[in-house]
Write a protein that holds these residues in place. Structure first.
Motif, PDB file in Angstrom:
ATOM      1  N   VAL A   1      47.483  77.497 -39.103  1.00  0.00           N
ATOM      2  CA  VAL A   1      48.337  76.576 -38.354  1.00  0.00           C
ATOM      3  C   VAL A   1      48.085  75.128 -38.755  1.00  0.00           C
ATOM      4  O   VAL A   1      49.014  74.319 -38.831  1.00  0.00           O
ATOM      5  N   GLN A   2      46.820  74.784 -39.057  1.00  0.00           N
ATOM      6  CA  GLN A   2      46.529  73.406 -39.453  1.00  0.00           C
ATOM      7  C   GLN A   2      47.194  73.066 -40.788  1.00  0.00           C
ATOM      8  O   GLN A   2      47.641  71.943 -41.001  1.00  0.00           O
ATOM      9  N   SER A   3      47.260  74.050 -41.681  1.00  0.00           N
ATOM     10  CA  SER A   3      47.873  73.820 -42.981  1.00  0.00           C
ATOM     11  C   SER A   3      49.388  73.738 -42.884  1.00  0.00           C
ATOM     12  O   SER A   3      50.048  73.345 -43.844  1.00  0.00           O
ATOM     13  N   SER A   4      49.938  74.099 -41.733  1.00  0.00           N
ATOM     14  CA  SER A   4      51.393  74.115 -41.555  1.00  0.00           C
ATOM     15  C   SER A   4      51.852  73.134 -40.479  1.00  0.00           C
ATOM     16  O   SER A   4      52.958  73.280 -39.944  1.00  0.00           O
ATOM     17  N   MET A   5      51.021  72.143 -40.150  1.00  0.00           N
ATOM     18  CA  MET A   5      51.363  71.241 -39.050  1.00  0.00           C
ATOM     19  C   MET A   5      52.664  70.483 -39.304  1.00  0.00           C
ATOM     20  O   MET A   5      53.433  70.226 -38.374  1.00  0.00           O
ATOM     21  N   ASN A   6      52.960  70.122 -40.554  1.00  0.00           N
ATOM     22  CA  ASN A   6      54.212  69.426 -40.831  1.00  0.00           C
ATOM     23  C   ASN A   6      55.418  70.318 -40.537  1.00  0.00           C
ATOM     24  O   ASN A   6      56.465  69.845 -40.080  1.00  0.00           O
ATOM     25  N   LEU A   7      55.272  71.622 -40.806  1.00  0.00           N
ATOM     26  CA  LEU A   7      56.353  72.556 -40.485  1.00  0.00           C
ATOM     27  C   LEU A   7      56.481  72.727 -38.977  1.00  0.00           C
ATOM     28  O   LEU A   7      57.599  72.774 -38.442  1.00  0.00           O
ATOM     29  N   LEU A   8      55.354  72.833 -38.279  1.00  0.00           N
ATOM     30  CA  LEU A   8      55.406  72.966 -36.823  1.00  0.00           C
ATOM     31  C   LEU A   8      56.073  71.744 -36.189  1.00  0.00           C
ATOM     32  O   LEU A   8      56.865  71.873 -35.247  1.00  0.00           O
ATOM     33  N   LYS A   9      55.759  70.572 -36.721  1.00  0.00           N
ATOM     34  CA  LYS A   9      56.354  69.346 -36.170  1.00  0.00           C
ATOM     35  C   LYS A   9      57.840  69.284 -36.488  1.00  0.00           C
ATOM     36  O   LYS A   9      58.672  68.971 -35.627  1.00  0.00           O
ATOM     37  N   GLY A  10      58.220  69.610 -37.737  1.00  0.00           N
ATOM     38  CA  GLY A  10      59.610  69.505 -38.142  1.00  0.00           C
ATOM     39  C   GLY A  10      60.508  70.540 -37.493  1.00  0.00           C
ATOM     40  O   GLY A  10      61.642  70.233 -37.104  1.00  0.00           O
ATOM     41  N   ILE A  11      60.012  71.777 -37.363  1.00  0.00           N
ATOM     42  CA  ILE A  11      60.848  72.861 -36.837  1.00  0.00           C
ATOM     43  C   ILE A  11      60.811  72.930 -35.317  1.00  0.00           C
ATOM     44  O   ILE A  11      61.837  73.098 -34.659  1.00  0.00           O
TER      45      ILE A  11
END
Length: 232
Positions: A191-201
């Protein structure tokens, strides 16, 4: 977060309350001194720009101090970088030792899940530190070698011992321990490596302590029990 979600994060074994108590307000931190401000500023600079891209002048300016103070406290850019990494791991090591002490007589699977949960929660709540370390993992080299020898190997040695004990008691499949250990920690840091995706989506920028616990609980449940519902 729904009422059911909140209840699920607070339910569970007694050890959890000793580690994560979201109902207790944080103690107000004293004003950071120059050394602390340098570490805080460097964590941001290194996580955003990497070791090579960060400059000691920018770090000193962000911290609001003169550059000679950086040399006085840390000796060099690498000395400051190591201090940042040490600070990032200090809380994780404290919680890991608490789990070992609290669950010394527990079954190895409960102990393993608790160690993995502390690992996941600490990483979620310190995204800049995770990003800093992840940059070194991605590129390799002497700094990663130092992180591995100083912090990662001792932690994985504890995980490996618990995994082997679980396998010997028939609680886990006999996957090669080295792959099992890396698979577990890799999944828990995804999840930490995907924080930009979590924020954007989904509009999720940072996680609260309760959200971090819920995230960890869900990942550990999926890791050990799968996500497919099976007939009773």
């Amino acid at each position: 977060m729904t009422a059911d979600d909140k209840q699920s994060t607070q339910a569970g074994p007694a050890w959890r309350a000793t580690l994560f108590n979201a109902d207790t307000p944080p103690t107000a931190a004293p004003e950071a001194n120059g050394k602390q401000r340098l570490i805080q500023a460097a964590e941001i600079e290194f996580s955003q720009k990497g070791y090579e891209g960060a400059s000691v002048l920018s770090i000193a300016q962000r911290a609001g101090v003169k550059q000679p103070l950086l040399n006085y406290h840390f000796g060099s850019k690498e000395g400051l970088w190591r201090a940042v990494v040490a600070g990032a791991y200090a809380e994780a090591e404290e919680f890991s030792r608490t789990v070992d002490q609290t669950l010394a007589s527990a079954d190895p699977l409960t102990h393993l899940k608790a160690q993995l949960k502390t690992f996941a929660v600490i990483n979620v709540l310190h995204p800049a530190a995770h990003t800093l370390v992840f940059k070194e993992v991605a590129q390799g080299g002497p700094r990663l070698d130092w992180i591995i020898a100083t912090y990662m190997k001792p932690f994985h040695a504890r995980l490996d011992a618990l995994i082997l004990e679980c396998q010997e008691q028939g609680l886990l499949k006999r996957y090669p321990v080295e792959y099992g250990s890396i698979m577990m920690t890799g999944m828990l840091t995804s999840v930490q490596s995907s924080m930009n995706l979590l924020k954007g989506i989904y509009g999720i920028d940072t996680m609260t302590a309760q959200q971090a616990e819920l995230h960890a609980d869900q990942l550990i449940d999926a890791l050990f029990d799968g996500i497919a519902l099976r007939p009773a």
